[in-house]
Structure formats: structure tokens, C-alpha cells
Design an enzyme around this catalytic site. Structure first.
Site, PDB file in Angstrom:
ATOM      1  N   HIS A 150      -2.944  11.044   5.243  1.00  0.00           N
ATOM      2  CA  HIS A 150      -4.304  11.601   5.172  1.00  0.00           C
ATOM      3  C   HIS A 150      -4.557  12.412   6.433  1.00  0.00           C
ATOM      4  O   HIS A 150      -3.797  12.317   7.408  1.00  0.00           O
ATOM      5  CB  HIS A 150      -5.358  10.508   4.994  1.00  0.00           C
ATOM      6  CG  HIS A 150      -4.982   9.193   5.607  1.00  0.00           C
ATOM      7  ND1 HIS A 150      -4.971   8.981   6.958  1.00  0.00           N
ATOM      8  CD2 HIS A 150      -4.538   8.027   5.033  1.00  0.00           C
ATOM      9  CE1 HIS A 150      -4.581   7.736   7.199  1.00  0.00           C
ATOM     10  NE2 HIS A 150      -4.287   7.133   6.066  1.00  0.00           N
ATOM     11  N   ARG A 203       0.893  -1.162   0.000  1.00  0.00           N
ATOM     12  CA  ARG A 203       0.000   0.000   0.000  1.00  0.00           C
ATOM     13  C   ARG A 203       0.916   1.191   0.000  1.00  0.00           C
ATOM     14  O   ARG A 203       1.667   1.431   0.942  1.00  0.00           O
ATOM     15  CB  ARG A 203      -0.912  -0.008   1.236  1.00  0.00           C
ATOM     16  CG  ARG A 203      -1.713   1.289   1.476  1.00  0.00           C
ATOM     17  CD  ARG A 203      -2.698   1.565   0.366  1.00  0.00           C
ATOM     18  NE  ARG A 203      -3.569   2.716   0.673  1.00  0.00           N
ATOM     19  CZ  ARG A 203      -3.379   3.953   0.213  1.00  0.00           C
ATOM     20  NH1 ARG A 203      -2.331   4.228  -0.563  1.00  0.00           N
ATOM     21  NH2 ARG A 203      -4.213   4.923   0.510  1.00  0.00           N
TER      22      ARG A 203
HETATM   23 MN    MN Z   1      -3.361   5.192   5.479  1.00  0.00          MN
END
Ligand code: MN
Ligand code: MN
Length: 427
Positions: free
Chosen positions: A139, A134
Site C-alpha cells: 500500500h 494476511r
Molecule cells: Mn499491510
């Protein structure tokens, strides 16, 4: 709706006859039903805890039907008689979420856009193949995670340039504070699967700040100037985000730790939490719970309870005074009733991969209705776990006063445990 109307709603369906005692009250109807082609298959698929057989002519379903779905939702097909009013649905299955499949794995999310009740939290399921990454990203929201299968290498860097890298396995947690960049990579023979929870119902895993996306949207001469290197250094930056991609397994953990700790050292409080190193917070005959919050996991601003309920056991009647509750069912089968003021109550059934959501201070219980252990997570967008149970409320209120409300007799009240049971039965 008046209180009297609520009573009516609960007890009466048609012509002043109790819905469940319909057959008992009319032997003529019983005889008629016995000779009718009753929808026996549907009734056998539903697990009825009250012993009600639902053979009343008034309860027959003439179709259309979705037998597979109805078999999973016995408490919606035939709700307990105590259910009433307009309590909105408080469940959304991950199985219904759109799945984005990439070469390195897949992901899907349940946010407020899918599940309107889920205003303050959102969840993501992700699978990474062995070596699958990933992509490096960050964020706004903090990210709380729970490993459901396999193992992973996770990395992060904090606001003082201090590094974090570690390996986690099934049952372990991590917490990345909001704005802290991080990555996840599947390890071992078959990578991993995990759950991410965010303290923002509007979170979107498909729109995070990605390393490749940012660099791709910056002029190459700016990248060159930023690092004082030739522009050609960046010739291989991909023209689109990597998001989840397959690659080689990482180097040995000790080697990667040594490299990233150079100059600034590790983060002062590790972002990983190893649940197998923690004793349960409470163990009873009915099950056990591990509470992980800021008291034992300092970086976290998301509190959680990892709850195991044995067959026949129940997470006792309670509520949370300080936060909404976001739930995730890992193993087993449960039912939960959520009550809200004004006589609203609804019961729904839960299966692995289902999300549940309960607004702050609404009381509920979670009952294991299967033959195997129930494992589920309670997650809260607050640093400290808090609850109040019906048992501890009644045990610490004058028994005379409680008895005047519910007429149980004071002997019953004297026997209620003085400490919170959490999962019943206590012994
Ligand atoms: Mn994340
Ligand atoms: Mn709860």
C-alpha cells in the site's frame, strides 16, 4: 465566547448556583432529594475522582439511559468542572468498528471515515489463526505494527530485491515502508493478534494491492509472456482475492531466510524491532516508557512511545510540537483531558481497544484510573519523537516570571524536576 463567558460556563449551571455545590447551598433541596428515589445504581457505576456524589436534584437523569455504556464513561456522564467549551470527541473504540471475518482470521479498522478527527493516521486490528495468512500485498502508506498477542512470521522485499523474513511475538514491532510488499502469518498453537498503524487517515485495509487481485485482473497470456512459461501455469490463480486465508504453518525460519536471501541478501536495516531487547527510555515510580523512533529503529518514519503507567500514576501534562498523536490502549483504564486554545477542554475515558487522537500541539495528560497497570501506545506520523512537558517548560523559565503568572511561590518552582519526568510520580 469571551473569557468571562467561559468562566461562567465552567462554574455556573443554573440560577447562579455552582452545579456541584447545589446541595450544600440549599438544605431544603437536600432534604427533598434524600426522600427521592435517587438513581443510586448509576452513581455507583461511576468512579468519581473529585469525591462529588452527584446526588443533586439538578444532576438526576430521568432517562432514557444506557447504564452499561455510561458506567464506562464517568467523565462524560459527570465531567470535571474544569471541562468547558466545544472540544470535539477524541476517541473511537475498535469495539464499534465493522469486523470482516474470514476463514483465516478477522480484521477491523478505524479511519478518518469512522473518526473525523483522525485525519493523519488510521489503525487496523487483525487476528490470524495458526497458519492464517494476511495475503502478500502493499500500500502507499508505511505500516507500523505492534503485536498484542501470540506470534507471527512476517516477510517483505525492498526496492533492491533484498529480502526480510523474521518471527515476532507479543510486544514486538515492525515497520514496512510505503510501497514495500509484505505478508503476515499466524504461528504457534493459536496464531496472533496485532495492531497496524498507518500515516494516512484515509487508509483502507480492504483496498490494498493484493497479489491475487492483481494477477486475477491481468490477461493470462500477459502473465505467461511475463515469465516465459505456458499459460496453464496460472490455471490455479483464484478468481477472487484471498485477503486472509488459512494454510499450513511456514517452514523453519532458517530455511526460509536462506531461500529468500539468495543473490541479493537481507534488507540492510531489519524491519522488525524487538522491544524486550531495549532498555526503557525512562523509569520512574509512576511507570516507564520506551521510545522507538528513527534514533533506535532506522527504517521507521513513524515514531512511537510504549507507555506503562502504574495504578495512581499519570503520563504528565505535555504536548507534541511536531505531530498529531494517535493512541491505542492495550491494557488498563485511563482518563485523558485535551485542552485547546479558547478555553476548550474535555475529559474522556479509555479502555483496551480504544483509539485516541490529539491534534498537533494540543496539551493533554493520561491518568491511570484503574487498579492495574495501564499500557498504551503513542504513535506519531513523523520519524522523530518530540514532546514538551508543563514541568520542563516551567522549570526552565525564570521563576520570577512564572510566579507572576500563577502565584505558586518560587519555592514550588525551584523544586520542579530539571529533567522531564514523563510519568509521575517521579520517586
Ligand atoms: Mn499491510
Ligand atoms: Mn502525548
Amino acid at each position: 465566547m469571551t473569557e468571562k463567558d467561559n468562566e461562567k460556563d465552567k462554574l455556573i449551571s443554573t440560577d447562579g448556583v455552582s452545579r456541584r455545590s447545589f446541595l450544600g447551598k440549599t438544605s431544603a433541596a437536600l432534604a427533598a432529594v434524600a426522600s427521592l428515589p435517587i438513581l443510586a445504581a448509576a452513581q455507583q457505576q461511576t468512579k468519581d475522582l473529585s469525591g462529588d456524589t452527584h446526588t443533586g436534584v439538578n444532576e438526576r437523569e430521568l432517562g432514557p439511559k444506557n447504564p452499561a455504556l455510561e458506567a464506562q464513561e464517568p467523565d462524560s456522564v459527570y465531567p470535571p468542572e474544569t471541562d468547558a467549551g466545544g472540544q470535539p470527541p477524541f476517541k473511537y473504540p475498535f469495539a464499534m468498528a465493522h469486523k470482516r471475518i474470514e476463514a483465516g482470521g478477522w480484521t477491523r479498522q478505524v479511519t478518518v471515515r469512522d473518526f473525523p478527527l483522525s485525519k493523519k493516521m488510521a489503525g487496523v486490528e487483525m487476528r490470524l489463526i495458526s497458519g492464517g495468512v494476511r495475503e502478500l500485498h502493499w500500500h502507499l502508506s508505511a505500516e507500523w505494527a505492534y503485536m498484542t498477542a501470540g506470534s507471527a512470521r512476517i516477510t517483505a522485499v525492498d526496492q533492491k530485491g533484498r529480502a526480510f523474513v523474521d518471527d515476532v511475538k507479543e510486544g514486538d514491532l515492525w515497520l514496512f515502508p510505503g510501497g514495500v510488499p509484505h505478508s503476515i502469518q499466524g504461528l504457534g498453537e493459536d496464531g496472533c493478534q496485532f495492531l497496524l498503524v498507518f500515516s494516512d487517515g484515509n487508509f483502507n485495509e480492504f483496498e490494498t494491492f493484493l497479489l491475487t487481485d492483481w494477477l486475477h485482473h491481468t490477461p493470462k497470456e500477459v502473465l505467461a509472456k511475463n515469465f516465459n512459461v505456458p499459460q496453464s501455469t496460472f490455471d490455479n490463480v483464484p478468481p477472487r482475492e484471498r485477503f486472509i486465508f488459512p494454510t499450513q504453518l511456514p517452514r523453519p525460519l532458517a530455511e526460509e531466510k536462506k531461500q529468500v536471501y539468495e543473490a541479493n541478501g537481507p534488507v540492510p536495516n531489519t524491519f522488525a524491532f524487538f522491544t524486550d531487547k531495549m532498555q526503557p527510555t525512562k523509569v520512574t515510580a509512576g511507570g516507564s516508557v520506551k521510545i522507538v523512533d528513527r534514533n533506535n529503529f532506522p527504517p521507521t518514519d513513524i515514531a512511537a512511545a510504549i507507555v506503562t503507567v502504574r495504578p495512581g500514576g499519570m503520563r504528565e501534562m505535555h504536548w507534541h510540537p511536531n505531530a498529531d498523536e494517535w493512541q491505542y490502549y492495550v491494557k488498563g483504564t485511563a482518563r485523558m483531558t485535551v485542552f485547546s486554545a479558547g478555553g476548550h477542554a474535555r475529559t474522556m475515558d479509555f479502555h483496551p481497544g480504544d483509539v485516541g487522537y490529539i491534534d498537533q500541539s494540543l496539551p493533554h495528560y493520561i491518568e491511570n484510573i484503574g487498579d492495574t497497570d495501564l499500557l498504551f501506545l503513542e504513535v506519531f506520523p513523523t520519524p522523530e519523537y518530540q514532546d514538551i512537558s508543563l514541568g520542563e517548560w516551567l522549570a526552565h523559565t525564570p521563576s520570577r516570571l512564572v510566579n507572576e503568572h500563577i502565584g505558586t511561590g518560587e519555592d514550588f518552582l525551584a523544586k520542579i524536576s530539571r529533567t522531564e519526568v514523563v510519568i509521575v510520580p517521579e520517586k
